[in-house]
Design an enzyme around this catalytic site. Structure first.
Site, short mmCIF file in Angstrom:
data_model
loop_
_atom_site.label_atom_id
_atom_site.label_comp_id
_atom_site.label_asym_id
_atom_site.label_seq_id
_atom_site.Cartn_x
_atom_site.Cartn_y
_atom_site.Cartn_z
N TYR A 73 1.55 4.76 4.48
CA TYR A 73 2.34 3.74 5.18
C TYR A 73 2.33 3.95 6.69
O TYR A 73 2.35 2.98 7.45
CB TYR A 73 3.77 3.65 4.60
CG TYR A 73 3.75 2.71 3.41
CD1 TYR A 73 3.84 1.33 3.60
CD2 TYR A 73 3.54 3.18 2.13
CE1 TYR A 73 3.75 0.46 2.54
CE2 TYR A 73 3.45 2.31 1.06
CZ TYR A 73 3.56 0.95 1.27
OH TYR A 73 3.45 0.08 0.23
N ARG A 76 -0.74 2.29 7.69
CA ARG A 76 -0.60 0.83 7.67
C ARG A 76 0.29 0.36 8.82
O ARG A 76 0.04 -0.69 9.42
CB ARG A 76 -0.03 0.37 6.33
CG ARG A 76 -0.98 0.68 5.16
CD ARG A 76 -0.56 -0.02 3.89
NE ARG A 76 -0.72 -1.45 4.03
CZ ARG A 76 0.01 -2.35 3.36
NH1 ARG A 76 0.94 -1.97 2.54
NH2 ARG A 76 -0.20 -3.64 3.52
N GLN A 107 5.12 -13.13 1.87
CA GLN A 107 4.96 -11.87 1.15
C GLN A 107 4.58 -10.76 2.12
O GLN A 107 4.43 -9.61 1.72
CB GLN A 107 3.85 -12.02 0.11
CG GLN A 107 4.16 -13.08 -0.94
CD GLN A 107 2.90 -13.52 -1.66
OE1 GLN A 107 2.48 -12.91 -2.63
NE2 GLN A 107 2.29 -14.60 -1.19
N ASN A 108 4.41 -11.12 3.39
CA ASN A 108 3.94 -10.14 4.36
C ASN A 108 5.07 -9.24 4.82
O ASN A 108 6.21 -9.70 5.00
CB ASN A 108 3.30 -10.85 5.56
CG ASN A 108 2.07 -11.64 5.14
OD1 ASN A 108 1.56 -11.44 4.04
ND2 ASN A 108 1.62 -12.56 5.98
N VAL A 109 4.74 -7.98 5.05
CA VAL A 109 5.77 -7.03 5.47
C VAL A 109 5.74 -6.82 6.99
O VAL A 109 6.51 -6.04 7.52
CB VAL A 109 5.62 -5.69 4.70
CG1 VAL A 109 5.95 -5.87 3.23
CG2 VAL A 109 4.23 -5.08 4.88
N ASP A 110 4.83 -7.53 7.68
CA ASP A 110 4.86 -7.50 9.15
C ASP A 110 5.85 -8.56 9.64
O ASP A 110 6.39 -9.33 8.84
CB ASP A 110 3.44 -7.74 9.71
CG ASP A 110 2.88 -9.11 9.34
OD1 ASP A 110 3.57 -10.13 9.58
OD2 ASP A 110 1.74 -9.17 8.82
N HIS A 125 8.88 -9.29 0.31
CA HIS A 125 8.40 -7.94 0.02
C HIS A 125 8.86 -6.89 1.03
O HIS A 125 8.27 -5.81 1.11
CB HIS A 125 6.87 -7.94 -0.10
CG HIS A 125 6.37 -8.69 -1.30
ND1 HIS A 125 5.05 -9.01 -1.51
CD2 HIS A 125 7.04 -9.17 -2.38
CE1 HIS A 125 4.92 -9.66 -2.67
NE2 HIS A 125 6.12 -9.78 -3.20
N THR A 201 -2.69 -16.75 0.49
CA THR A 201 -2.29 -15.85 -0.59
C THR A 201 -3.21 -16.01 -1.79
O THR A 201 -3.66 -17.12 -2.09
CB THR A 201 -0.81 -16.06 -1.01
OG1 THR A 201 -0.50 -15.16 -2.08
CG2 THR A 201 -0.51 -17.47 -1.45
N SER A 202 -3.46 -14.88 -2.45
CA SER A 202 -4.31 -14.92 -3.65
C SER A 202 -3.54 -15.48 -4.85
O SER A 202 -4.13 -15.86 -5.85
CB SER A 202 -4.82 -13.51 -3.98
OG SER A 202 -3.71 -12.65 -4.18
N1 APR Z 1 -6.73 -17.40 6.40
C1 APR Z 1 -6.15 -17.75 5.23
N2 APR Z 1 -6.33 -17.07 4.08
C2 APR Z 1 -7.13 -15.99 4.13
C3 APR Z 1 -7.77 -15.56 5.30
C4 APR Z 1 -7.54 -16.31 6.49
N3 APR Z 1 -8.09 -15.98 7.66
N4 APR Z 1 -8.49 -14.45 5.02
C5 APR Z 1 -8.31 -14.19 3.72
N5 APR Z 1 -7.50 -15.13 3.17
C6 APR Z 1 -7.00 -15.23 1.80
C7 APR Z 1 -7.87 -14.58 0.76
O1 APR Z 1 -8.87 -15.48 0.32
C8 APR Z 1 -6.86 -14.26 -0.34
O2 APR Z 1 -6.71 -15.36 -1.23
O3 APR Z 1 -5.78 -14.51 1.76
C9 APR Z 1 -5.56 -14.06 0.44
C10 APR Z 1 -5.09 -12.63 0.51
O4 APR Z 1 -4.78 -12.20 -0.78
P1 APR Z 1 -4.03 -10.80 -1.06
O5 APR Z 1 -4.70 -9.71 -0.29
O6 APR Z 1 -3.93 -10.69 -2.53
O7 APR Z 1 -2.62 -11.01 -0.37
P2 APR Z 1 -1.29 -11.64 -0.96
O8 APR Z 1 -1.57 -12.84 -1.77
O9 APR Z 1 -0.36 -11.75 0.19
O10 APR Z 1 -0.82 -10.46 -1.92
C11 APR Z 1 0.45 -10.52 -2.48
O11 APR Z 1 0.33 -8.30 -3.32
O12 APR Z 1 -0.96 -6.81 -2.33
C12 APR Z 1 0.34 -7.03 -2.75
O13 APR Z 1 2.53 -6.65 -1.98
C13 APR Z 1 1.25 -7.03 -1.57
O14 APR Z 1 2.43 -8.85 -0.52
C14 APR Z 1 1.23 -8.49 -1.17
C15 APR Z 1 1.10 -9.18 -2.52
#
Ligand code: APR
Length: 257
Positions: A73, A76, A107-110, A125, A201-202
């Site tokens: 952390y 990070r 969901q971002n911690v920043d 989060h 977000t994924s």
């Molecule tokens: N603009 C928009 N989306 C983007 C970009 C960008 N420049 N670059 C990447 N992405 C997309 C990717 O295609 C992906 O779908 O952002 C997403 C990031 O996915 P994750 O890394 O899974 O992030 P997130 O969805 O926030 O994860 C949720 O899971 O990892 C844990 O606790 C952590 O808060 C996080 C949670």
């Protein structure tokens, strides 16, 4: 993807937003990527490449090896503390000027949304800049200002000045319950929304990932911004392909034309 088609979809999304009374935004790690903050799954290079983040971001991992998780952390934090908001964060903050009190669920911690000027940010989060007692000995959360604690950094995290047990980052780890007030605010905002913008977000981690489905079931129109396919894409009414730092400013510009 032909850009004319994308331009038409941006216009269509802007038209929807123009007529919206209650939009809500859900963001994930993709929004901060253009600020140099790697997504959670990217944040493993160099020294940390051998570790699987999902194996580090758990209470069990911390109990088994507090120093390892604390140091991860700290690494990070070194990435987030020097980052600045990008054009995507700024466009989302501009959207709040049009829609006062716009709920922005992240969901971002920043804190890059706040730095950009968003004022109604719901952090599902937690906040990586904060720390708390692992046992929340004085109530949930028992925040600890570690700058006031003296400890041997070679030997693991600082200890709680109240109970003497470990201090940990104030973030939600896999297997943990989200802060109840934030989750409730996010669920209510999602149910009440007529549009949800889902950005970067994924859509893989619940309960955050279920919010677009909740919004849609309650009648909201879903606009997704992501350069890739995600678990949200199949329920999105409009998908805008590209980085949020490029697409969000285009969407804002289209809103004003
Ligand atoms: N603009 C928009 N989306 C983007 C970009 C960008 N420049 N670059 C990447 N992405 C997309 C990717 O295609 C992906 O779908 O952002 C997403 C990031 O996915 P994750 O890394 O899974 O992030 P997130 O969805 O926030 O994860 C949720 O899971 O990892 C844990 O606790 C952590 O808060 C996080 C949670």
């Amino acid at each position: 993807m032909h850009d004319d088609t994308q331009a038409a979809r941006i216009q269509q999304a802007a038209e929807r937003l123009r007529n919206s009374h209650k939009p809500v935004v859900l963001t994930g790690a993709g929004v901060s990527k253009e600020s140099g903050v790697p997504t959670f799954r990217d944040a493993v290079d160099g020294l940390w490449a051998q570790y699987d983040p999902s194996q580090l971001a758990t209470p069990t991992a911390f109990m088994n090896n507090p120093k390892l998780v604390w140091d991860w952390y700290e690494y990070r934090r070194s990435l987030t503390s020097t980052a600045s908001p990008n054009l995507g964060h700024r466009a989302l903050a501009d959207l709040e000027r049009r829609f006062p009190h716009l709920p922005l669920i992240t969901q971002n911690v920043d804190d890059l949304h706040e730095q950009a000027g968003s004022t109604n940010v719901i952090h599902l989060h937690g906040n990586i800049a904060q720390n708390k007692c692992f046992f929340n000995c004085q109530g949930d959360p028992t925040l600890i200002d570690v700058s006031t604690v003296v400890w041997d950094k070679e030997n693991g995290p600082p200890t709680c000045p109240h109970c003497g047990r470990w201090v940990r980052p104030n973030v939600v780890w896999f297997g943990e319950i989200l802060p109840a007030d934030q989750l409730q605010a996010a669920t209510i905002a999602s149910r009440q929304a007529d549009i949800m913008l889902v950005v970067g977000t994924s859509g893989l981690v619940t309960p955050a990932a279920s919010l677009p489905g909740i919004a849609r079931s309650a009648g909201a129109f879903i606009i997704e911004i992501n350069p890739d396919y995600s678990a949200i894409t199949r329920i999105a009414d409009i998908k805008l392909d590209g980085p949020s730092g490029e697409i969000m400013p285009r969407l804002l510009a289209a809103l004003d034309t």
